[in-house]
Design a protein around this motif. Structure first.
Motif, PDB file in Angstrom:
ATOM      1  N   VAL A 159       3.480  13.304 -16.548  1.00  0.00           N
ATOM      2  CA  VAL A 159       2.506  13.938 -17.427  1.00  0.00           C
ATOM      3  C   VAL A 159       1.714  12.858 -18.150  1.00  0.00           C
ATOM      4  N   ILE A 160       0.435  12.808 -17.862  1.00  0.00           N
ATOM      5  CA  ILE A 160      -0.473  11.923 -18.586  1.00  0.00           C
ATOM      6  C   ILE A 160      -1.008  12.721 -19.765  1.00  0.00           C
ATOM      7  N   ARG A 161      -0.682  12.273 -20.965  1.00  0.00           N
ATOM      8  CA  ARG A 161      -1.037  13.016 -22.170  1.00  0.00           C
ATOM      9  C   ARG A 161      -2.496  12.798 -22.550  1.00  0.00           C
ATOM     10  N   ALA A 162      -3.054  13.783 -23.224  1.00  0.00           N
ATOM     11  CA  ALA A 162      -4.421  13.663 -23.731  1.00  0.00           C
ATOM     12  C   ALA A 162      -4.548  12.398 -24.572  1.00  0.00           C
ATOM     13  N   GLY A 163      -5.603  11.630 -24.310  1.00  0.00           N
ATOM     14  CA  GLY A 163      -5.845  10.399 -25.045  1.00  0.00           C
ATOM     15  C   GLY A 163      -5.270   9.164 -24.403  1.00  0.00           C
ATOM     16  N   GLU A 164      -4.439   9.321 -23.357  1.00  0.00           N
ATOM     17  CA  GLU A 164      -3.862   8.160 -22.688  1.00  0.00           C
ATOM     18  C   GLU A 164      -4.813   7.630 -21.615  1.00  0.00           C
ATOM     19  N   ALA A 165      -4.756   6.320 -21.419  1.00  0.00           N
ATOM     20  CA  ALA A 165      -5.628   5.656 -20.447  1.00  0.00           C
ATOM     21  C   ALA A 165      -4.960   5.648 -19.082  1.00  0.00           C
ATOM     22  N   VAL A 166      -5.783   5.742 -18.045  1.00  0.00           N
ATOM     23  CA  VAL A 166      -5.265   5.708 -16.682  1.00  0.00           C
ATOM     24  C   VAL A 166      -6.222   4.907 -15.797  1.00  0.00           C
ATOM     25  N   TYR A 167      -5.642   4.052 -14.987  1.00  0.00           N
ATOM     26  CA  TYR A 167      -6.394   3.313 -13.974  1.00  0.00           C
ATOM     27  C   TYR A 167      -6.037   3.868 -12.602  1.00  0.00           C
ATOM     28  N   VAL A 168      -7.016   3.829 -11.698  1.00  0.00           N
ATOM     29  CA  VAL A 168      -6.728   4.075 -10.292  1.00  0.00           C
ATOM     30  C   VAL A 168      -6.890   2.745  -9.556  1.00  0.00           C
ATOM     31  N   SER A 169      -6.025   2.499  -8.578  1.00  0.00           N
ATOM     32  CA  SER A 169      -6.132   1.287  -7.770  1.00  0.00           C
ATOM     33  C   SER A 169      -6.676   1.643  -6.398  1.00  0.00           C
ATOM     34  N   TYR A 170      -7.941   1.336  -6.174  1.00  0.00           N
ATOM     35  CA  TYR A 170      -8.520   1.554  -4.852  1.00  0.00           C
ATOM     36  C   TYR A 170      -7.914   0.605  -3.830  1.00  0.00           C
ATOM     37  N   LEU A 171      -7.508  -0.595  -4.278  1.00  0.00           N
ATOM     38  CA  LEU A 171      -6.847  -1.525  -3.369  1.00  0.00           C
ATOM     39  C   LEU A 171      -5.548  -0.934  -2.844  1.00  0.00           C
ATOM     40  N   ALA A 172      -4.766  -0.334  -3.745  1.00  0.00           N
ATOM     41  CA  ALA A 172      -3.501   0.268  -3.325  1.00  0.00           C
ATOM     42  C   ALA A 172      -3.749   1.471  -2.429  1.00  0.00           C
ATOM     43  N   ALA A 173      -4.723   2.301  -2.789  1.00  0.00           N
ATOM     44  CA  ALA A 173      -5.022   3.490  -1.985  1.00  0.00           C
ATOM     45  C   ALA A 173      -5.405   3.102  -0.568  1.00  0.00           C
ATOM     46  N   ASN A 174      -6.106   1.978  -0.418  1.00  0.00           N
ATOM     47  CA  ASN A 174      -6.522   1.512   0.905  1.00  0.00           C
ATOM     48  C   ASN A 174      -5.360   1.000   1.753  1.00  0.00           C
ATOM     49  N   ARG A 175      -4.198   0.830   1.136  1.00  0.00           N
ATOM     50  CA  ARG A 175      -3.005   0.394   1.878  1.00  0.00           C
ATOM     51  C   ARG A 175      -1.953   1.506   1.934  1.00  0.00           C
ATOM     52  N   ASP A 176      -2.338   2.738   1.673  1.00  0.00           N
ATOM     53  CA  ASP A 176      -1.393   3.853   1.716  1.00  0.00           C
ATOM     54  C   ASP A 176      -1.018   4.134   3.180  1.00  0.00           C
ATOM     55  N   PRO A 177       0.250   3.934   3.549  1.00  0.00           N
ATOM     56  CA  PRO A 177       0.632   4.121   4.959  1.00  0.00           C
ATOM     57  C   PRO A 177       0.552   5.566   5.424  1.00  0.00           C
ATOM     58  N   GLU A 178       0.517   6.512   4.502  1.00  0.00           N
ATOM     59  CA  GLU A 178       0.382   7.917   4.889  1.00  0.00           C
ATOM     60  C   GLU A 178      -1.028   8.230   5.374  1.00  0.00           C
ATOM     61  N   VAL A 179      -1.965   7.372   5.026  1.00  0.00           N
ATOM     62  CA  VAL A 179      -3.372   7.586   5.392  1.00  0.00           C
ATOM     63  C   VAL A 179      -3.839   6.563   6.413  1.00  0.00           C
ATOM     64  N   PHE A 180      -3.351   5.332   6.280  1.00  0.00           N
ATOM     65  CA  PHE A 180      -3.770   4.234   7.152  1.00  0.00           C
ATOM     66  C   PHE A 180      -2.532   3.667   7.860  1.00  0.00           C
ATOM     67  N   PRO A 181      -2.247   4.092   9.079  1.00  0.00           N
ATOM     68  CA  PRO A 181      -1.088   3.552   9.809  1.00  0.00           C
ATOM     69  C   PRO A 181      -1.169   2.026   9.896  1.00  0.00           C
ATOM     70  N   ASP A 182      -0.023   1.373   9.697  1.00  0.00           N
ATOM     71  CA  ASP A 182       0.035  -0.095   9.686  1.00  0.00           C
ATOM     72  C   ASP A 182      -1.055  -0.656   8.773  1.00  0.00           C
ATOM     73  N   PRO A 183      -1.014  -0.300   7.493  1.00  0.00           N
ATOM     74  CA  PRO A 183      -2.133  -0.629   6.597  1.00  0.00           C
ATOM     75  C   PRO A 183      -2.344  -2.114   6.380  1.00  0.00           C
ATOM     76  N   ASP A 184      -1.314  -2.934   6.622  1.00  0.00           N
ATOM     77  CA  ASP A 184      -1.459  -4.366   6.403  1.00  0.00           C
ATOM     78  C   ASP A 184      -2.018  -5.098   7.621  1.00  0.00           C
ATOM     79  N   GLU A 185      -2.329  -4.349   8.666  1.00  0.00           N
ATOM     80  CA  GLU A 185      -2.962  -4.922   9.849  1.00  0.00           C
ATOM     81  C   GLU A 185      -4.458  -4.644   9.830  1.00  0.00           C
ATOM     82  N   ILE A 186      -5.216  -5.574  10.407  1.00  0.00           N
ATOM     83  CA  ILE A 186      -6.654  -5.364  10.594  1.00  0.00           C
ATOM     84  C   ILE A 186      -6.864  -4.777  11.982  1.00  0.00           C
ATOM     85  N   ARG A 187      -7.329  -3.553  12.032  1.00  0.00           N
ATOM     86  CA  ARG A 187      -7.638  -2.890  13.305  1.00  0.00           C
ATOM     87  C   ARG A 187      -9.145  -2.687  13.382  1.00  0.00           C
TER      88      ARG A 187
END
Length: 413
Positions: free
Chosen positions: A315-343
């Motif tokens: 639970v992120i409470r009202a008034g709390e700060a949140v960052y999203v990491s696009y770098l991490a999202a780009n390495r999500d193995p559920e979306v990008f198979p073998d995410p640490d490889e360049i294909r």
């Protein structure tokens, strides 16, 4: 009302020093945070308090697109952050929420359409050819960062913005200072103040004028569009300056991003040979490199929760700060198979390197075009390019908010 329960006990706070890293290695602290779970709590080198960090692809896109998280409120909070200074100017489009955000983006939308970017392609290719011709004429070795990767994106974004050639070295110097945490908060803020003053002068010169190509800006360039919007009462001058500042700064990110791509290609000759032999694969490969490269250090701008929101079981409470990491999202193995490889033929490849949601980068098509042109130049115009020094001796920009090589000394046959 959401309530904390046993499943939502808060994770410990992890300090993320955002160390200066060489090469294109993935940040080891971010990797550890990803392994710990889809959502963490972090502190960064500057600002105060802690903030949430969201890493999983689906959660990142949800937070980035959810109106319950506000960019505007960030101005009222001293959120923990990477930079010692706060980069956006007051009224900047990056710190607005809809409908104001939508109104500000609409003023410059015409410059960033597919047609608008394609109109610039011929001029961009001409500028690039001139730079490459000069390098080849002088002969090897050459620092591609100094001779190509820095001047070309600067020239393109200034052409788009309507910044005359005589002013471009000064604008570039201000940008470099703003984007460096190593300069110190005072010098970076001074550079931002001076650039905002310059942009304000350009806007005032352009109001009510058709432009002369070297004075107030053309009607179709960004400064001309913003000047017309101020004249029409659609935006304030402060808002227009804020929009122009972020677009000008963002335009030079191509230097570091393509610097990382060049480093990858020169350290993976088999990949370079593959792309040289199959030009039709290059757009897909550039898209994959955009997913893979560490296009920034740490994270960008935060958001503030307007109400209690559950994300990834927390639970992120009202008034709390949140960052999203696009770098991490780009390495999500559920979306990008073998995410640490360049294909190079990876499809689909819906990476989030340009963000997501209302704040999706308006200059994404321009950045893609520049990246493809620069990669083509390396592959097609330099015979057998290779580093002029051992790759291990290359240096990366210290204290940079956008990671990239300081120099790329290259030789060729």
């Amino acid at each position: 009302m959401l309530k904390d329960g046993p499943a939502t006990s808060r994770p410990p706070v992890t300090h993320w020093p955002a160390l200066d890293l060489d090469g294109v290695d993935f940040d080891p602290v971010l990797a550890e945070l990803m392994r710990a779970g889809p959502i963490s709590r972090i502190t960064l080198p500057n600002g105060s308090g802690w903030a949430w960090l969201v890493c999983r692809y689906d959660d990142v896109r949800m937070v980035a697109n959810d109106p319950r998280f506000s960019r505007k409120l960030v101005m009222e909070h001293d959120v923990t952050r990477l930079a010692p200074h706060f980069i956006p100017a007051p009224g900047a489009v990056g710190l607005q929420d809809p409908p104001d955000h939508t109104r500000l983006r609409r003023t410059v939308a015409a410059a960033f359409t597919t047609a608008g970017v394609e109109r610039l392609r011929t001029r961009a290719q001409q500028m690039l050819d001139g730079l490459v011709d000069a390098i080849l004429r002088d002969g090897p070795p050459a620092d591609l960062t100094e001779r190509l990767l820095a001047p070309f994106p600067l020239a393109v974004v200034c052409e788009l913005m309507g910044v005359p050639e005589r002013d471009r070295p000064q604008v570039h110097e201000w940008t470099a200072m703003i984007l460096s945490s190593a300069q110190g908060a005072e010098r970076s803020e001074q550079a931002k103040t001076r650039m905002c003053g310059y942009l304000g002068e350009r806007l005032r010169a352009g109001r009510g004028a058709a432009g002369d190509g070297g004075g107030a800006g053309e009607a179709g360039d960004v400064i001309g569009l913003l000047a017309a919007a101020v004249e029409a009462g659609e935006v304030t001058e402060e808002e227009a300056v804020g929009v122009a500042l972020l677009l000008q700064i963002g335009g030079e990110a191509v230097t570091n991003n393509v610097g990382n791509m060049v480093y990858i290609l020169l350290t993976r000759p088999e990949l370079m040979d593959e792309l040289r032999a199959a030009p039709e694969l290059r757009p897909t490969a550039v898209n994959e490199l955009l997913r893979y490269i560490p296009h920034r250090n740490s994270v960008g701008l935060s958001r503030i929760a307007l109400e209690d929101v559950e994300v990834a079981g927390q639970v992120i409470r009202a008034g709390e700060a949140v960052y999203v990491s696009y770098l991490a999202a780009n390495r999500d193995p559920e979306v990008f198979p073998d995410p640490d490889e360049i294909r190079p033929d990876r499809t689909p490849n819906a990476h989030v390197s340009f963000g997501y949601g209302p704040h999706f980068c308006p200059g994404n098509m321009l950045a893609r075009m520049e990246s493809e042109l620069l990669v083509n130049a390396l592959l097609d115009r330099f015979p057998d390019p290779r580093f002029a020094v051992p790759a291990a001796e290359l240096g990366w920009r210290p204290g940079a908010l956008i990671r990239g090589p300081e120099a790329l000394p290259v030789t060729w046959s």
